[in-house]
Design an enzyme around this catalytic site. Structure first.
Site, PDB file in Angstrom:
ATOM      1  N   TYR A  79       0.852  -1.183   0.000  1.00 25.70           N
ATOM      2  CA  TYR A  79       0.000   0.000   0.000  1.00 25.70           C
ATOM      3  C   TYR A  79       0.887   1.232   0.000  1.00 25.70           C
ATOM      4  O   TYR A  79       1.730   1.384   0.877  1.00 25.70           O
ATOM      5  CB  TYR A  79      -0.901   0.009   1.238  1.00 25.70           C
ATOM      6  CG  TYR A  79      -2.246   0.642   0.998  1.00 25.70           C
ATOM      7  CD1 TYR A  79      -2.410   2.015   1.100  1.00 25.70           C
ATOM      8  CD2 TYR A  79      -3.347  -0.137   0.652  1.00 25.70           C
ATOM      9  CE1 TYR A  79      -3.632   2.610   0.865  1.00 25.70           C
ATOM     10  CE2 TYR A  79      -4.577   0.450   0.426  1.00 25.70           C
ATOM     11  CZ  TYR A  79      -4.723   1.827   0.535  1.00 25.70           C
ATOM     12  OH  TYR A  79      -5.941   2.411   0.300  1.00 25.70           O
ATOM     13  N   GLU A 127      -0.031   4.805  -0.373  1.00 22.40           N
ATOM     14  CA  GLU A 127      -0.818   6.022  -0.389  1.00 22.40           C
ATOM     15  C   GLU A 127       0.088   7.251  -0.296  1.00 22.40           C
ATOM     16  O   GLU A 127       0.912   7.355   0.607  1.00 22.40           O
ATOM     17  CB  GLU A 127      -1.777   6.006   0.797  1.00 22.40           C
ATOM     18  CG  GLU A 127      -3.006   6.851   0.622  1.00 22.40           C
ATOM     19  CD  GLU A 127      -3.977   6.636   1.771  1.00 22.40           C
ATOM     20  OE1 GLU A 127      -3.635   7.032   2.893  1.00 22.40           O
ATOM     21  OE2 GLU A 127      -5.053   6.046   1.546  1.00 22.40           O
ATOM     22  N   ASP A 133      -7.340  14.189 -24.645  1.00 27.90           N
ATOM     23  CA  ASP A 133      -7.421  12.797 -24.186  1.00 27.90           C
ATOM     24  C   ASP A 133      -6.982  11.935 -25.361  1.00 27.90           C
ATOM     25  O   ASP A 133      -7.711  11.777 -26.333  1.00 27.90           O
ATOM     26  CB  ASP A 133      -8.848  12.461 -23.765  1.00 27.90           C
ATOM     27  CG  ASP A 133      -9.015  11.010 -23.328  1.00 27.90           C
ATOM     28  OD1 ASP A 133      -8.054  10.215 -23.450  1.00 27.90           O
ATOM     29  OD2 ASP A 133     -10.117  10.659 -22.865  1.00 27.90           O
ATOM     30  N   THR A 175      -4.677   6.511 -21.383  1.00 34.76           N
ATOM     31  CA  THR A 175      -4.589   5.221 -20.720  1.00 34.76           C
ATOM     32  C   THR A 175      -3.245   4.592 -21.083  1.00 34.76           C
ATOM     33  O   THR A 175      -2.581   5.009 -22.035  1.00 34.76           O
ATOM     34  CB  THR A 175      -5.746   4.302 -21.137  1.00 34.76           C
ATOM     35  OG1 THR A 175      -5.857   4.301 -22.566  1.00 34.76           O
ATOM     36  CG2 THR A 175      -7.058   4.760 -20.529  1.00 34.76           C
ATOM     37  N   LYS A 225      -4.286  -0.103 -24.469  1.00 37.08           N
ATOM     38  CA  LYS A 225      -4.612   0.217 -25.863  1.00 37.08           C
ATOM     39  C   LYS A 225      -3.354   0.198 -26.740  1.00 37.08           C
ATOM     40  O   LYS A 225      -2.614  -0.777 -26.724  1.00 37.08           O
ATOM     41  CB  LYS A 225      -5.357   1.551 -25.940  1.00 37.08           C
ATOM     42  CG  LYS A 225      -6.681   1.569 -25.169  1.00 37.08           C
ATOM     43  CD  LYS A 225      -7.446   2.849 -25.424  1.00 37.08           C
ATOM     44  CE  LYS A 225      -8.800   2.858 -24.748  1.00 37.08           C
ATOM     45  NZ  LYS A 225      -8.736   3.238 -23.312  1.00 37.08           N
ATOM     46  N   ARG A 243      -3.583  -2.107 -17.733  1.00 34.35           N
ATOM     47  CA  ARG A 243      -4.770  -1.256 -17.703  1.00 34.35           C
ATOM     48  C   ARG A 243      -4.579  -0.188 -16.631  1.00 34.35           C
ATOM     49  O   ARG A 243      -4.380  -0.498 -15.454  1.00 34.35           O
ATOM     50  CB  ARG A 243      -6.021  -2.086 -17.425  1.00 34.35           C
ATOM     51  CG  ARG A 243      -6.327  -3.075 -18.550  1.00 34.35           C
ATOM     52  CD  ARG A 243      -7.645  -3.765 -18.326  1.00 34.35           C
ATOM     53  NE  ARG A 243      -8.740  -2.813 -18.350  1.00 34.35           N
ATOM     54  CZ  ARG A 243      -9.339  -2.372 -19.446  1.00 34.35           C
ATOM     55  NH1 ARG A 243      -8.926  -2.797 -20.633  1.00 34.35           N
ATOM     56  NH2 ARG A 243     -10.333  -1.520 -19.385  1.00 34.35           N
TER      57      ARG A 243
END
Length: 420
Positions: free
Chosen positions: A55, A57, A200, A227, A230, A236
């Protein structure tokens, strides 16, 4: 079969069977959904690594948990590589996918009720570019521009709209638009009304990184989102690139504004992807994606298909299946599924039909190019697709074409698919 796969098969044979089935589907058929691709084996290794246990954060050097020396190094590498690849001054690599990526960008520079000038969804825009069903469409005021004859953007009309609505963001971006953008035109509109210019480039991120399509930063854009899968072939996820003056606002909007800890296994996979995309071989791949798309488009046109905008400048094309073959997009998608070619139903400009039974299908060449297919394979596949769409109820024809597709696929391996 390696030990981990054997353990999964023994413990949960039902899930194992579905994963194996998906491997078979990907191997035996052709993936032509333009938003899908096959990632690198090295990325798959990172996704399944111990980084998934951690984790993290916060940001490098400013985490809310200890034990971050390795995760900090991973994220710094990802950010540095992303900036170098796209010519950006700052990169945030933490967004979990494309939708929260764009949401974080909006909230970084706007207040609820502010206006965004974005592409109409039926003309190629994305769900996060103001669809009424999306939360962003309820929070912000999205005003839409449309394409004109041949898919061209009418910048005079856009300028008129911009002067009327005074947007905070002029957004260039698409999900099903087969042409490149004149980013300088968008920048001019944004400058005229004092707006930020945002692009985008999720669909074409890999093509921009490779230098085979225009880069919005070359036209002075403020924010660019993409992203990481693609056409980039990564895991992803999402990424926000921006000029230095917006870095603090962007980072705060991603965390703690929108999401908690990043998925560090995905961040590592993205870092690997950016390294791959900076290599000369990736430019060759991107060039082949474009060549394959043009060849496939020409084959479909020669077979009687009507393509939205009349062709393509990028990796994708949209067939008006109602006008071309008398089939709605859902029926066309299903007919192509039966021969082992995966596409997706798609609305066309000002489509009178509902989204689940639209007037077209969308297809693209990144995934099949990753497998090593070239222009000769595009000509064969295009011809088979036209046959299938002309006679969707002919089961014998579908069976024959499915066999031909499967035979073709045997010569082109899917990267990262386990054997056995």
């Amino acid at each position: 079969m390696d030990a981990d796969r054997q353990a999964l098969k023994s413990y949960d044979p039902e899930i194992f069977a579905e994963i194996a089935g998906e491997e078979g589907r990907q191997t035996d058929g052709v993936e032509m959904i333009p938003s899908e691709n096959y990632t690198y084996p090295e990325v798959l290794a990172a996704l399944g690594s111990v980084l998934t246990n951690k984790y993290s954060e916060g940001y490098p050097g400013r985490r809310y948990y200890g034990g971050q020396e390795h995760t900090d190094a991973v994220e710094r590498l990802a950010r540095e590589r992303a900036c170098a690849l796209f010519g950006a001054e700052h990169a945030n690599v933490q967004p979990l996918s494309g939708s929260p990526m764009n949401q974080a960008a909006y909230f970084a520079v706007m207040q609820p009720g502010d206006t965004v000038l974005a592409m109409d969804l039926s003309h190629g825009g994305h769900l996060t570019h103001g669809a009424p069903v999306s939360h962003m469409g309820k929070v912000f005021n999205f005003v839409r521009y449309k394409t004109g004859e041949g898919g061209a953007i009418d910048f005079e009309q856009m300028m008129t709209i911009a002067k009327q609505v005074r947007p905070k963001i002029v957004l260039a971006g698409y999900s099903s638009y087969p042409r490149d953008y004149d980013y300088a035109g968008f920048r001019q509109v944004a400058d005229e009304v004092g707006a930020l210019a945002m692009a985008d480039i999720s669909h074409i991120g890999g093509l921009v990184a490779a230098g085979v399509m225009a880069n919005p930063f070359d036209a002075g854009f403020d924010i660019v989102t993409t992203t990481t899968h693609k056409s980039l072939r990564g895991p992803r996820g999402g990424m926000i690139l921006c000029r230095k003056g917006l870095a603090k606002a962007i980072d705060s909007s991603v965390f703690p504004g929108l999401q908690g800890g990043p998925h560090m296994n995905n961040v590592a996979g993205a870092a690997i992807t950016f390294k791959k995309a900076a290599e000369p071989a990736f430019r060759g791949y991107a060039e082949q994606v474009l060549a394959n798309a043009k060849t496939l488009a020409r084959t479909l046109l020669d077979g009687g298909a009507r393509l939205i905008t009349g062709g393509t400048d990028n990796h994708m094309m949209v067939i008006d299946t109602v006008e071309s073959f008398g089939l709605d997009g859902r029926a066309a998608e299903e007919a192509l599924d039966r021969i082992g070619v995966a596409t997706n139903k798609q609305v066309i400009p000002d489509d009178p039909r509902p989204p689940l039974r639209p007037s077209g299908v969308r297809l693209g060449t990144p995934a099949c190019t990753t497998r090593g297919m070239g222009e000769e394979e595009m000509r064969r596949l295009g011809g088979w697709m036209v046959e299938a769409l002309r006679a969707p109820e002919d089961a014998a024809l579908a069976g024959r074409l499915c066999g031909q597709v499967r035979e073709l696929c045997r010569g082109f391996a899917v990267p990262g698919v386990a054997k056995g």
